[in-house]
Design a protein around this motif. Structure first.
Motif, PDB file in Angstrom:
ATOM      1  N   PHE A 233       0.860  -1.022   0.192  1.00  0.00           N
ATOM      2  CA  PHE A 233      -0.066  -0.027   0.269  1.00  0.00           C
ATOM      3  C   PHE A 233       1.356   1.359  -0.005  1.00  0.00           C
ATOM      4  O   PHE A 233       2.226   1.281   0.226  1.00  0.00           O
ATOM      5  CB  PHE A 233      -0.723  -0.020   1.127  1.00  0.00           C
ATOM      6  CG  PHE A 233      -0.690   0.414   2.705  1.00  0.00           C
ATOM      7  CD1 PHE A 233      -0.458   1.197   3.378  1.00  0.00           C
ATOM      8  CD2 PHE A 233       0.374  -1.277   2.998  1.00  0.00           C
ATOM      9  CE1 PHE A 233       0.569   1.831   4.113  1.00  0.00           C
ATOM     10  CE2 PHE A 233       0.867  -0.149   4.526  1.00  0.00           C
ATOM     11  CZ  PHE A 233       1.117   1.095   5.412  1.00  0.00           C
ATOM     12  N   GLN A 255      -1.720  -8.427  -3.367  1.00  0.00           N
ATOM     13  CA  GLN A 255      -2.831  -7.447  -2.753  1.00  0.00           C
ATOM     14  C   GLN A 255      -2.419  -5.941  -3.442  1.00  0.00           C
ATOM     15  O   GLN A 255      -1.245  -5.502  -3.074  1.00  0.00           O
ATOM     16  CB  GLN A 255      -3.365  -7.191  -1.360  1.00  0.00           C
ATOM     17  CG  GLN A 255      -4.433  -8.915  -1.488  1.00  0.00           C
ATOM     18  CD  GLN A 255      -5.953  -7.850  -1.584  1.00  0.00           C
ATOM     19  OE1 GLN A 255      -6.195  -7.137  -2.829  1.00  0.00           O
ATOM     20  NE2 GLN A 255      -6.714  -8.894  -0.738  1.00  0.00           N
ATOM     21  N   ARG A 257      -3.099  -1.450  -2.577  1.00  0.00           N
ATOM     22  CA  ARG A 257      -4.242  -0.415  -2.146  1.00  0.00           C
ATOM     23  C   ARG A 257      -3.199   1.161  -2.199  1.00  0.00           C
ATOM     24  O   ARG A 257      -2.424   1.095  -1.936  1.00  0.00           O
ATOM     25  CB  ARG A 257      -4.309  -0.796  -0.760  1.00  0.00           C
ATOM     26  CG  ARG A 257      -5.319  -0.110   0.184  1.00  0.00           C
ATOM     27  CD  ARG A 257      -6.925  -0.795  -0.303  1.00  0.00           C
ATOM     28  NE  ARG A 257      -7.249  -1.470  -0.626  1.00  0.00           N
ATOM     29  CZ  ARG A 257      -7.197  -2.439   0.379  1.00  0.00           C
ATOM     30  NH1 ARG A 257      -7.442  -1.776   1.804  1.00  0.00           N
ATOM     31  NH2 ARG A 257      -7.627  -3.494   0.447  1.00  0.00           N
ATOM     32  N   GLU A 269      -7.952   2.240   9.439  1.00  0.00           N
ATOM     33  CA  GLU A 269      -7.456   2.041   8.126  1.00  0.00           C
ATOM     34  C   GLU A 269      -6.484   1.093   8.193  1.00  0.00           C
ATOM     35  O   GLU A 269      -6.548  -0.083   7.785  1.00  0.00           O
ATOM     36  CB  GLU A 269      -7.190   3.327   7.134  1.00  0.00           C
ATOM     37  CG  GLU A 269      -7.838   4.713   6.804  1.00  0.00           C
ATOM     38  CD  GLU A 269      -7.448   6.027   5.945  1.00  0.00           C
ATOM     39  OE1 GLU A 269      -8.404   6.414   5.357  1.00  0.00           O
ATOM     40  OE2 GLU A 269      -6.449   5.899   6.547  1.00  0.00           O
ATOM     41  N   GLN A 272      -7.179  -1.995   9.561  1.00  0.00           N
ATOM     42  CA  GLN A 272      -8.114  -3.015   8.476  1.00  0.00           C
ATOM     43  C   GLN A 272      -7.133  -3.132   7.591  1.00  0.00           C
ATOM     44  O   GLN A 272      -6.944  -4.696   7.270  1.00  0.00           O
ATOM     45  CB  GLN A 272      -8.947  -1.987   7.589  1.00  0.00           C
ATOM     46  CG  GLN A 272      -9.559  -2.566   6.338  1.00  0.00           C
ATOM     47  CD  GLN A 272     -10.941  -2.020   5.880  1.00  0.00           C
ATOM     48  OE1 GLN A 272     -11.103  -0.551   6.187  1.00  0.00           O
ATOM     49  NE2 GLN A 272     -11.265  -3.070   4.883  1.00  0.00           N
ATOM     50  N   LEU A 273      -5.623  -2.667   7.424  1.00  0.00           N
ATOM     51  CA  LEU A 273      -4.761  -2.865   6.071  1.00  0.00           C
ATOM     52  C   LEU A 273      -4.050  -4.338   7.132  1.00  0.00           C
ATOM     53  O   LEU A 273      -3.869  -5.123   6.395  1.00  0.00           O
ATOM     54  CB  LEU A 273      -3.555  -2.089   5.798  1.00  0.00           C
ATOM     55  CG  LEU A 273      -4.402  -0.905   5.147  1.00  0.00           C
ATOM     56  CD1 LEU A 273      -3.514  -0.284   5.023  1.00  0.00           C
ATOM     57  CD2 LEU A 273      -4.891  -1.569   3.503  1.00  0.00           C
ATOM     58  N   GLU A 276      -6.929  -7.612   7.653  1.00  0.00           N
ATOM     59  CA  GLU A 276      -6.369  -7.849   5.215  1.00  0.00           C
ATOM     60  C   GLU A 276      -5.627  -8.714   5.206  1.00  0.00           C
ATOM     61  O   GLU A 276      -5.174  -9.918   4.804  1.00  0.00           O
ATOM     62  CB  GLU A 276      -6.727  -6.832   4.427  1.00  0.00           C
ATOM     63  CG  GLU A 276      -8.390  -7.559   4.035  1.00  0.00           C
ATOM     64  CD  GLU A 276      -8.440  -6.204   3.203  1.00  0.00           C
ATOM     65  OE1 GLU A 276      -8.608  -5.733   1.684  1.00  0.00           O
ATOM     66  OE2 GLU A 276      -8.637  -4.793   3.369  1.00  0.00           O
ATOM     67  N   LEU A 284       2.718  -7.256   5.048  1.00  0.00           N
ATOM     68  CA  LEU A 284       2.511  -5.951   4.981  1.00  0.00           C
ATOM     69  C   LEU A 284       3.299  -4.712   4.629  1.00  0.00           C
ATOM     70  O   LEU A 284       3.835  -4.575   4.809  1.00  0.00           O
ATOM     71  CB  LEU A 284       1.444  -5.116   5.219  1.00  0.00           C
ATOM     72  CG  LEU A 284       0.548  -4.151   5.766  1.00  0.00           C
ATOM     73  CD1 LEU A 284      -0.652  -4.190   4.186  1.00  0.00           C
ATOM     74  CD2 LEU A 284      -0.691  -3.734   6.362  1.00  0.00           C
ATOM     75  N   THR A 286       4.957  -1.078   2.607  1.00  0.00           N
ATOM     76  CA  THR A 286       4.975   0.019   2.769  1.00  0.00           C
ATOM     77  C   THR A 286       6.089   0.891   2.072  1.00  0.00           C
ATOM     78  O   THR A 286       7.311   0.071   2.216  1.00  0.00           O
ATOM     79  CB  THR A 286       3.707   0.943   2.876  1.00  0.00           C
ATOM     80  OG1 THR A 286       3.544   1.864   3.071  1.00  0.00           O
ATOM     81  CG2 THR A 286       4.471   1.401   4.368  1.00  0.00           C
TER      82      THR A 286
END
Length: 342
Positions: A233, A255, A257, A269, A272-273, A276, A284, A286
Motif C-alpha cells: 500500500f 494485493q 491499496r 485504516e 484494517q490493512l 486483511e 504488509l 509500504t
C-alpha cells in the motif's frame, strides 16, 4: 490529493471543459516564473518537477547529497515542508519532530542530511547558511521565483511522462512547458519506460543534459521479501511506480491499496490493512515515506511495527556526467558571487 485519471489520458471531456481555467492558471504561473529572485550567496541546486505529484525527487536529492559530500561540500536541503504544521524556518530534528510537524519527506531525509523547513524560502536560505551550508539543495520549488537557482534538475518518471501535457487543472503541468524548459539545466529520467521521450527530445534539442537513472532497493530487503506473498500500500504521488518496483524485483505482490499523496492515515485504516493482510497470510509492505508518517504518530506506532518499509535509492547511469554538472554549477555560482562582491 489523488490525481484524476483523465490527466493521464490523451483526451477527455473533463480536460477539455477545464481548458479555460487551465489557460488562466498557466498564464499566472508563466508570469510568476519571470520574476527575479534573490541571490542566496552560496550555490543553490534545485530538484523539481514540471508537474504536480511525485516522480522521484526525494531519492534524487539524497543521491545528489552523497555526490556533493564526495566533492567536499556541506549540503543542506531546503524544503517547504509540505504536510507539516510548522512554518519554520526550522532545522528538522528526527528525535523531536514528527511528520505532522515538518512533513514526511523532510523527516525521512533528515536521517541522512541536514534539512531546513521553511514556508518562506528566503528565510530558509538564511537558516541553512547559519548551519554552515556550502550549497543548498532545494527539494521542489522549481516554479517558485523567490531564490535564484544555479542549476535546476527536473525529475520525470519514464512510465508516466507528463500525462496529457496540459496545465493544471486540465492536466498535471504546474506551468506551461516552454517556460519551464527554458529554466531547465538537466532532465533526470527515472526508469526504463518511453513516455518521457518527447520531453527528453525537447531538452536535448535545447542543448541541455538528459540523465537516466533507476531506483534500487536494498538487497537485504529484496531477499527478505522474495518468496513471500505481499500486500503493498502507498500514499505517494505515484503509487503505481512503487508497485512496479516491487514486481520488478521479483516480489509476489498479491494485493495493492492506493491512498492519496501524503495521506494522513487513520488508525482504523491501518488496523484494517493489518487485519486483511493477516487473514490472507500476506506481508504488509509500504514506502519508506509512508512508514515515517505512521511511526511518528503515537496512536499508530505499535501498528507500524507490523509493516515493512521498502526503501529505495537512486542510481544514475552516468554518475560522471552528474558530477561534471555539479562541479560546473558550483564553480559558475561561486564565480558569479565573487564578481558581484568584487
Amino acid at each position: 490529493m489523488r490525481e484524476p485519471a483523465f490527466w493521464h489520458r490523451p483526451s477527455s471531456l473533463a480536460s477539455h471543459l477545464l481548458r479555460p481555467l487551465s489557460a488562466l492558471y498557466g498564464a499566472v504561473a508563466a508570469h510568476r516564473l519571470q520574476r527575479e529572485g534573490i541571490n542566496a550567496g552560496i550555490p543553490v541546486i534545485c530538484v523539481g518537477n514540471y508537474h504536480v505529484g511525485g516522480a522521484g525527487k526525494t531519492p534524487t536529492v539524497l543521491a545528489l547529497t552523497t555526490m556533493l559530500r564526495e566533492l567536499g561540500e556541506r549540503p543542506v536541503v531546503l524544503s517547504r515542508g509540505y504536510g507539516g504544521r510548522l512554518r519554520g524556518p526550522v532545522m528538522v530534528d528526527p528525535g523531536r519532530h514528527t511528520a505532522a510537524d515538518v512533513g514526511d519527506e523532510p523527516l525521512m531525509m533528515a536521517a541522512h542530511v541536514a534539512v531546513t523547513v521553511a514556508r518562506d524560502r528566503v528565510e530558509g536560505v538564511a537558516l541553512a547558511k547559519s548551519q554552515g551550508a556550502s550549497v543548498i539543495l532545494m527539494d521542489d520549488g522549481f516554479q517558485n521565483p523567490a531564490i535564484v537557482k544555479d542549476a535546476s534538475l527536473i525529475v520525470i518518471d519514464s512510465e508516466r511522462g507528463l500525462g496529457n501535457g496540459r496545465v493544471f487543472p486540465a492536466g498535471p503541468l504546474r506551468a506551461p512547458l516552454s517556460p519551464q524548459l527554458a529554466r531547465t539545466d538537466a532532465l533526470v529520467v527515472i526508469g526504463p519506460g518511453h513516455a518521457s521521450e518527447p520531453v527528453a527530445a525537447r531538452v536535448t534539442s535545447a542543448g541541455k543534459l538528459v540523465l537516466t537513472a533507476k531506483l534500487q532497493p536494498a538487497p537485504d530487503i529484496v531477499s527478505g521479501l522474495q518468496g513471500k506473498p505481499v500486500f503493498g500500500f502507498a500514499g505517494i504521488g505515484d503509487p503505481a511506480r512503487f508497485f512496479r518496483t516491487l514486481r520488478a524485483n521479483g516480489i509476489d505482490l498479491k494485493q495493492e491499496r492506493i491512498f492519496a499523496d501524503h495521506h494522513p492515515f487513520e488508525r482504523a485504516e491501518i488496523e484494517q490493512l493489518v487485519s486483511e493482510a493477516g487473514r490472507q497470510g500476506l506481508t504488509l509492505v509500504t514506502t519508506e515515506k509512508d512508514l515515517v508518517r505512521l511511526r511518528t504518530r503515537a496512536e499508530l506506532a505499535s501498528l507500524a511495527t507490523q509493516i515493512l518499509a521498502f526503501p529505495v535509492t537512486l542510481a544514475f547511469d552516468d554518475a560522471a556526467a552528474v558530477r561534471r554538472l555539479l562541479t560546473d554549477s558550483l564553480f559558475k555560482a561561486r564565480q558569479k558571487t565573487f564578481r558581484s562582491v568584487g
